[in-house]
Design an enzyme around this catalytic site. Structure first.
Site, mmCIF file in Angstrom:
data_model
loop_
_atom_site.group_PDB
_atom_site.id
_atom_site.type_symbol
_atom_site.label_atom_id
_atom_site.label_comp_id
_atom_site.label_asym_id
_atom_site.label_seq_id
_atom_site.Cartn_x
_atom_site.Cartn_y
_atom_site.Cartn_z
ATOM 1 N N LEU A 197 27.252 -27.873 14.789
ATOM 2 C CA LEU A 197 27.654 -28.996 13.934
ATOM 3 C C LEU A 197 29.166 -29.162 13.794
ATOM 4 O O LEU A 197 29.628 -30.148 13.256
ATOM 5 C CB LEU A 197 27.060 -28.809 12.525
ATOM 6 C CG LEU A 197 25.537 -28.779 12.447
ATOM 7 C CD1 LEU A 197 25.084 -28.412 11.041
ATOM 8 C CD2 LEU A 197 24.943 -30.121 12.857
ATOM 9 N N GLY A 205 35.089 -29.046 17.459
ATOM 10 C CA GLY A 205 36.443 -28.479 17.319
ATOM 11 C C GLY A 205 36.386 -26.983 17.067
ATOM 12 O O GLY A 205 37.394 -26.300 17.177
ATOM 13 N N ASN A 206 35.201 -26.470 16.730
ATOM 14 C CA ASN A 206 34.980 -25.029 16.548
ATOM 15 C C ASN A 206 34.201 -24.571 17.777
ATOM 16 O O ASN A 206 33.010 -24.871 17.928
ATOM 17 C CB ASN A 206 34.211 -24.829 15.228
ATOM 18 C CG ASN A 206 33.634 -23.436 15.058
ATOM 19 O OD1 ASN A 206 33.566 -22.653 16.001
ATOM 20 N ND2 ASN A 206 33.193 -23.144 13.845
ATOM 21 N N ALA A 222 32.993 -21.778 19.048
ATOM 22 C CA ALA A 222 31.789 -20.943 18.977
ATOM 23 C C ALA A 222 30.581 -21.756 18.502
ATOM 24 O O ALA A 222 29.470 -21.599 19.018
ATOM 25 C CB ALA A 222 32.027 -19.766 18.043
ATOM 26 N N SER A 223 30.814 -22.622 17.526
ATOM 27 C CA SER A 223 29.707 -23.423 16.989
ATOM 28 C C SER A 223 29.040 -24.232 18.102
ATOM 29 O O SER A 223 27.819 -24.337 18.162
ATOM 30 C CB SER A 223 30.220 -24.350 15.879
ATOM 31 O OG SER A 223 29.440 -25.501 15.754
ATOM 32 N N HIS A 256 27.916 -31.352 7.248
ATOM 33 C CA HIS A 256 27.133 -30.210 6.759
ATOM 34 C C HIS A 256 27.904 -29.374 5.747
ATOM 35 O O HIS A 256 27.312 -28.629 4.980
ATOM 36 C CB HIS A 256 26.658 -29.327 7.929
ATOM 37 C CG HIS A 256 27.743 -28.598 8.659
ATOM 38 N ND1 HIS A 256 28.682 -29.216 9.453
ATOM 39 C CD2 HIS A 256 28.044 -27.276 8.721
ATOM 40 C CE1 HIS A 256 29.498 -28.311 9.971
ATOM 41 N NE2 HIS A 256 29.131 -27.122 9.536
ATOM 42 N N GLU A 298 40.190 -27.886 3.186
ATOM 43 C CA GLU A 298 39.286 -26.824 3.658
ATOM 44 C C GLU A 298 39.549 -25.492 2.960
ATOM 45 O O GLU A 298 39.131 -24.440 3.424
ATOM 46 C CB GLU A 298 39.432 -26.680 5.176
ATOM 47 C CG GLU A 298 39.171 -27.964 5.931
ATOM 48 C CD GLU A 298 37.731 -28.115 6.433
ATOM 49 O OE1 GLU A 298 37.132 -27.124 6.836
ATOM 50 O OE2 GLU A 298 37.212 -29.260 6.409
ATOM 51 N N ARG A 348 41.535 -30.644 10.223
ATOM 52 C CA ARG A 348 40.653 -30.698 9.056
ATOM 53 C C ARG A 348 41.383 -30.604 7.715
ATOM 54 O O ARG A 348 40.780 -30.808 6.679
ATOM 55 C CB ARG A 348 39.587 -29.591 9.193
ATOM 56 C CG ARG A 348 38.615 -29.909 10.329
ATOM 57 C CD ARG A 348 37.762 -28.737 10.809
ATOM 58 N NE ARG A 348 36.874 -28.183 9.822
ATOM 59 C CZ ARG A 348 35.868 -27.348 10.111
ATOM 60 N NH1 ARG A 348 35.626 -26.997 11.377
ATOM 61 N NH2 ARG A 348 35.117 -26.869 9.168
ATOM 62 N N HIS A 393 41.080 -23.855 11.912
ATOM 63 C CA HIS A 393 41.706 -23.488 10.629
ATOM 64 C C HIS A 393 42.879 -22.565 10.942
ATOM 65 O O HIS A 393 42.841 -21.817 11.929
ATOM 66 C CB HIS A 393 40.727 -22.704 9.735
ATOM 67 C CG HIS A 393 39.626 -23.514 9.143
ATOM 68 N ND1 HIS A 393 38.323 -23.065 9.049
ATOM 69 C CD2 HIS A 393 39.629 -24.748 8.582
ATOM 70 C CE1 HIS A 393 37.572 -23.989 8.460
ATOM 71 N NE2 HIS A 393 38.333 -25.013 8.184
ATOM 72 N N ASP A 406 43.497 -19.824 9.637
ATOM 73 C CA ASP A 406 43.123 -18.402 9.635
ATOM 74 C C ASP A 406 42.470 -17.966 10.946
ATOM 75 O O ASP A 406 41.964 -16.863 11.062
ATOM 76 C CB ASP A 406 42.250 -18.040 8.412
ATOM 77 C CG ASP A 406 40.871 -18.670 8.433
ATOM 78 O OD1 ASP A 406 40.528 -19.369 9.396
ATOM 79 O OD2 ASP A 406 40.114 -18.441 7.460
ATOM 80 N N CYS A 456 36.860 -15.265 7.291
ATOM 81 C CA CYS A 456 36.147 -16.484 6.859
ATOM 82 C C CYS A 456 35.160 -16.169 5.757
ATOM 83 O O CYS A 456 34.849 -17.010 4.926
ATOM 84 C CB CYS A 456 35.344 -17.093 8.016
ATOM 85 S SG CYS A 456 36.319 -17.629 9.394
HETATM 86 O O1 SUG Z 1 33.417 -24.842 9.272
HETATM 87 N N1 SUG Z 1 31.137 -23.083 11.244
HETATM 88 C C1 SUG Z 1 32.168 -23.060 10.234
HETATM 89 C C2 SUG Z 1 33.016 -21.834 10.403
HETATM 90 C C3 SUG Z 1 33.996 -21.679 9.269
HETATM 91 C C4 SUG Z 1 34.981 -20.601 9.513
HETATM 92 N N2 SUG Z 1 35.851 -20.481 8.419
HETATM 93 C C5 SUG Z 1 37.161 -20.150 8.492
HETATM 94 N N3 SUG Z 1 37.836 -20.193 9.630
HETATM 95 N N4 SUG Z 1 37.770 -19.859 7.402
HETATM 96 C C6 SUG Z 1 33.025 -24.318 10.318
HETATM 97 O O2 SUG Z 1 33.317 -24.772 11.422
HETATM 98 C C7 SUG Z 1 29.088 -23.932 12.249
HETATM 99 C C8 SUG Z 1 27.719 -24.409 11.820
HETATM 100 C C9 SUG Z 1 26.816 -24.755 12.961
HETATM 101 O O3 SUG Z 1 27.298 -25.192 14.014
HETATM 102 O O4 SUG Z 1 25.574 -24.622 12.789
HETATM 103 C C10 SUG Z 1 30.103 -23.934 11.131
HETATM 104 O O5 SUG Z 1 29.983 -24.681 10.198
#
Ligand code: SUG
Length: 439
Positions: free
Chosen positions: A19, A22-23, A25-26, A135, A172, A212, A248, A250, A367
């Protein structure tokens, strides 16, 4: 002042839905089968290990998911079972959005200003609106309630609701904020790192992935938290690293007291930013610079080196709390070993943790925690049932083993009995933590 950590407990619906554009791993692990039980136990183990090291360690409970209120707000109606079924059939992504356990990353829950740094001498919290991801935008109201239950003493704490007024105030939380403290004068410096300036069209922004955190939001949070103006410093994150998956700050730097571990590409102008930080810290800042030759941005994002925690179990002796991934990547491991061997910085050890379940969603050790610096009097005013000790840890592990599934598929989320079980679990946890409706 003593720094405490409040870790988010992973929720029963922990899953991989891809979801967070930009992240990295997600998106990489989207649709993998998750283990909510393992995820929760991995997080609790980290928290307990830190508590055993002498770090004051609290917990923040999960929120109920699927969020039926959010689904009804999207137009689904009928009984709870009908709402779940309709959402699943019509658009399963909407069910995923309303089922995420993303509240577990409490570094995004709020931004904290300790009482020593505020004009009214109270410890302030501003809940993050997390409005850049659907989400996550459903978290703030519950987060507000949880923080009020934990920091409930009005003589000491002020919990503020999140910023409104739309996209220009996208916030955030503490993931983009670091509180430094001079070891010589004890004076604090609040370092806010933003990704874009919403109201300045000329300002440079990332091109590929969203930024963000806005400057406008960071400034509003500083005001709302009543921080003395002279203690604030705002700097822009490097848009190029946001485009490389650093969603982020961090994920590319971590600070504690007078130490900053940072990648050379972290900020828009890293040298100028570090010079100003050093000047504001009156020469007391120990910057630990990681160069591109040491570690690539890609390796930083894959291993979450900078999402480590720096903790201080004994005065002057700092320890890096890192994800196991850092041990497995040669360049990162070599850098950590070099840093530990270097007597010019106070980081003397590294402890590695298996946080794979959280990491697969782009959430590392840092996190999972919200830092709250407190005086002894304030520590005594916190809801005492939230502090981790042997008893609470055992109760929480028992509770996870009773309510959490070993495996979770996205399909499970439409099952009304899953929702019932999740509600029962959270209610039982609220009992353990002594949460009441009114504080
Ligand atoms: O907001 N991942 C979170 C990870 C947050 C990490 N927090 C810090 N760096 N402080 C986010 O991107 C993934 C959910 C999903 O894909 O099911 C998610 O929300």
């Amino acid at each position: 002042m003593r720094e405490t950590n409040f870790d988010g407990i992973v929720g029963p619906s922990h899953n991989y839905s891809g979801l967070s554009y930009g992240n990295v791993a997600s998106l990489q692990f989207a649709k993998d089968i998750s283990s909510p039980k393992q995820a929760a136990l991995q997080g609790l183990k980290k928290a307990k290990t830190l508590a055993d090291m002498g770090i004051l360690q609290g917990v923040i409970p999960p929120q109920v998911r699927p969020d039926l209120l959010a689904l009804r707000n999207l137009g689904f109606s009928g009984t709870d079972a009908e709402v779940l079924q309709q959402a699943y059939q019509e658009d399963p992504t909407l069910l995923s959005i309303c089922s995420s356990s993303s509240f577990m990353w409490t570094a995004n829950a709020a931004t904290v200003a300790p009482s020593s740094d505020t004009k009214d001498g109270k410890c302030h919290f501003t809940v993050a609106n997390l409005r850049s991801k659907a989400h996550r935008a459903i978290e703030p109201q519950n987060t507000y309630q949880s923080l009020q239950q934990i920091f409930c003493h009005e003589d000491f704490f002020r919990v503020h609701s999140c910023l409104e007024l739309g996209d220009a105030f996208s916030d955030e939380g503490a993931a983009n904020h670091t509180r430094f403290e001079s070891t010589k004068t004890n004076q604090a410096l609040h370092f806010f790192v933003y990704g874009r300036e919403a109201m300045n069209r000329q300002a440079i922004q990332p091109e590929r992935f969203p930024a963000r955190q806005t400057l406008e939001a960071s400034k509003a949070v500083a005001r709302r938290n009543n921080i003395k103006e002279e203690l604030c410093f705002f700097a822009q994150q490097n848009p190029a690293v946001i485009d490389a998956g650093v969603f982020h700050n961090d994920v590319i730097s971590v600070g504690y007291k007078n130490v900053l571990l940072y990648h050379e590409t972290a900020f828009l102008n890293t040298k100028a930013t570090l010079d100003e930080l050093q000047q504001r810290m009156q020469g007391d800042l120990i910057g630990i610079r990681v160069s591109l030759d040491d570690v690539s941005v890609e390796a930083a994002v894959q291993t979450y080196l900078f999402n480590s925690q720096i903790v201080e179990p004994e005065p002057g002796k700092m320890v890096l709390i890192a994800p196991e991934h850092c041990q497995q990547e040669a360049s990162v491991k070599a850098f950590i070993d070099k840093m530990i061997a270097d007597p010019n910085n106070p980081i003397e050890e590294a402890h590695y943790f298996d946080l794979l379940q959280s990491m697969k969603n782009g959430g590392g050790p840092a996190c999972l925690r919200l830092r709250v610096a407190l005086t002894d009097e304030e520590i005594a005013a916190v809801n005492p049932k939230c502090w981790i000790n042997d008893n609470l840890y055992n109760d929480l592990c028992r509770w996870v083993n009773e309510y959490y599934r070993d495996e979770l598929n996205l399909e499970d989320l439409r099952d009304p009995s899953f929702l019932l079980q999740a509600k029962e679990a959270i209610q039982s946890l609220h009992g353990i933590l002594g949460f009441t409706r009114t504080c």
